[in-house]
Motif scaffolding. Sequence first.
Motif, short mmCIF file in Angstrom:
data_model
loop_
_atom_site.label_atom_id
_atom_site.label_comp_id
_atom_site.label_asym_id
_atom_site.label_seq_id
_atom_site.Cartn_x
_atom_site.Cartn_y
_atom_site.Cartn_z
N GLU A 15 11.60 23.91 77.85
CA GLU A 15 12.53 23.19 78.73
C GLU A 15 13.84 22.91 77.99
O GLU A 15 14.93 23.03 78.57
N PHE A 16 13.74 22.51 76.72
CA PHE A 16 14.93 22.23 75.93
C PHE A 16 15.76 23.50 75.76
O PHE A 16 16.98 23.49 75.93
N GLU A 19 17.57 24.33 78.90
CA GLU A 19 18.73 23.45 79.09
C GLU A 19 19.92 23.94 78.26
O GLU A 19 21.05 24.00 78.75
N GLU A 22 21.33 27.06 79.82
CA GLU A 22 22.09 26.73 81.04
C GLU A 22 23.46 26.18 80.68
O GLU A 22 24.46 26.53 81.31
#
Length: 99
Positions: A15-16, A19, A22
């Motif tokens: 997830e990190f 991020e 992105e």
Amino acid sequence: MGKKKPRPRRSFTPEFKAEIVELCRRGDRSVGQIAKDFDLTETAVRLSVSQAEVDAGEKDGLTSSEREELAVLRRENRRLREDVDLLKRATAFFAKETR
């Protein structure tokens, strides 16, 4: 001039990494600025972006799942080679004992 001590190896959650990727894709800030803001190396950020492009099919290379499978197969191959080597040595030992 003293050498810098190497930074201890850290691991990050998917997830990190997503991020960070992105943020890089948005283009609001440079890769260097994002790396500085999150206390990362530019290389780590660039590698995460590159791997995300491969996983998305935008770029050629091994996907994350293929890399994982390759690592598993290499470990298994190494273990099997060690087993074969052990069996060869045992065969030689017992052949010498029976003479």
